[in-house]
Design an enzyme around this catalytic site. Structure first.
Site, short mmCIF file in Angstrom:
data_model
loop_
_atom_site.label_atom_id
_atom_site.label_comp_id
_atom_site.label_asym_id
_atom_site.label_seq_id
_atom_site.Cartn_x
_atom_site.Cartn_y
_atom_site.Cartn_z
N HIS A 203 0.83 -1.21 0.00
CA HIS A 203 0.00 0.00 0.00
C HIS A 203 0.87 1.26 0.00
O HIS A 203 0.54 2.25 -0.67
CB HIS A 203 -0.92 0.00 1.23
N HIS A 245 1.58 -3.60 9.32
CA HIS A 245 3.00 -3.52 9.00
C HIS A 245 3.75 -2.87 10.16
O HIS A 245 3.16 -2.18 11.00
CB HIS A 245 3.23 -2.70 7.73
#
Length: 282
Positions: A203, A245
């Protein structure tokens, strides 16, 4: 009356006589008889102290002592190398510990019962806005509906950049194979097998690349340009807040997306170039 075991007198001021009439020695330090099996030149004119001194000075003994000394000196040096790791290893371990701590501290939307669990639906909406499937589908639709050559060229290169981003991120994830944070919940939209790995954030790469692309090739007013930058930053931040993440995954993803845009500019395709390539393949 004189004793029958009288000692022999000292002759000429020299050393006393060793033997006596009954075959015994006068001094207790010399009571051990000489080795009769030794050669004559060793039995004559030698005493035990001299023999020990010569034995200690022999080459074999000197070599053995030097080798033992060298091995004794080598062990502390090896232990010192094992007990003193390199500065780079210590620095990397410290940075990794800081990265894990920051990622866990910032994961306030990882689940519904987290401290910011009420903001989780909004973060998931931002997550979907940076997903690859909506971007590929939207770019392909704009490319199909565009009626100008300039618009088709821009959408074509954006579509190729999105495909390049997917390939590069997949390769890096498969090579690094870093697991996602332990507090992450795998409830992401449209995941694949490689998405179980964390490094880098796809992303973040996509947000950085598309943000630079839109700012460079679309004529946008100042508020819209600010919204593009804000959207890219929020996409990266949402990855950490949701626990998807670590911080370093997102930071490297932003850098990777920035570099990917430069690669797209180097490999820029025009409709004529694409038609020529397709004609050669056909």
């Amino acid at each position: 009356m004189p004793s029958p075991k009288s000692k022999n007198p000292v002759r000429g001021g020299g050393s006393p006589v060793l033997g006596s009439s009954n075959g015994r020695y006068d001094f207790m330090s010399l009571t051990k008889p000489l080795n009769r099996s030794s050669p004559p030149h060793q039995r004559q004119g030698s005493d035990p102290a001299t023999a020990r001194l010569r034995a200690s000075e022999s080459p074999t003994r000197r070599r053995g002592s030097s080798s033992s000394t060298g091995s004794g000196q080598g062990l502390p040096e090896e232990d010192g190398l094992r007990l003193n790791p390199s500065f780079i290893r210590v620095a990397l371990s410290s940075l990794l510990a800081i990265d894990l701590w920051m990622s866990k501290t910032m994961g306030v939307c990882a689940c519904e019962d987290s401290s910011w669990g009420s903001v989780r639906p909004l973060m998931k909406l931002i997550e979907i806005s940076g997903h690859g499937i909506p971007w590929l589908a939207g770019t392909a639709y704009c490319l199909y509906k565009s009626d100008s050559a300039t618009g088709q060229e821009v959408m074509l290169n954006l579509f190729m950049g999105l495909l390049l981003d997917l390939v590069l991120v997949t390769i890096v994830k498969a090579v690094v194979r870093r697991r996602r944070p332990a507090h992450n919940r795998m409830d992401m939209f449209a995941t694949f097998s490689v998405d179980r790995f964390s490094f880098p954030s796809g992303h973040a790469t996509r947000a950085a690349m598309c943000g630079r692309f839109l700012l460079a090739h679309l004529v946008l007013a100042a508020p819209l340009r600010f919204l593009v930058v804000l959207w890219a930053a929020l996409v990266g931040l949402s990855r950490v807040l949701l626990g998807r993440h670590n911080v370093t995954d997102v930071m490297f993803g932003f850098w990777m997306g920035y570099v990917q845009y430069n690669l797209i500019e180097m490999l820029w395709l025009s409709p004529q170039t694409l038609q020529g390539l397709l004609g050669q393949l056909a």
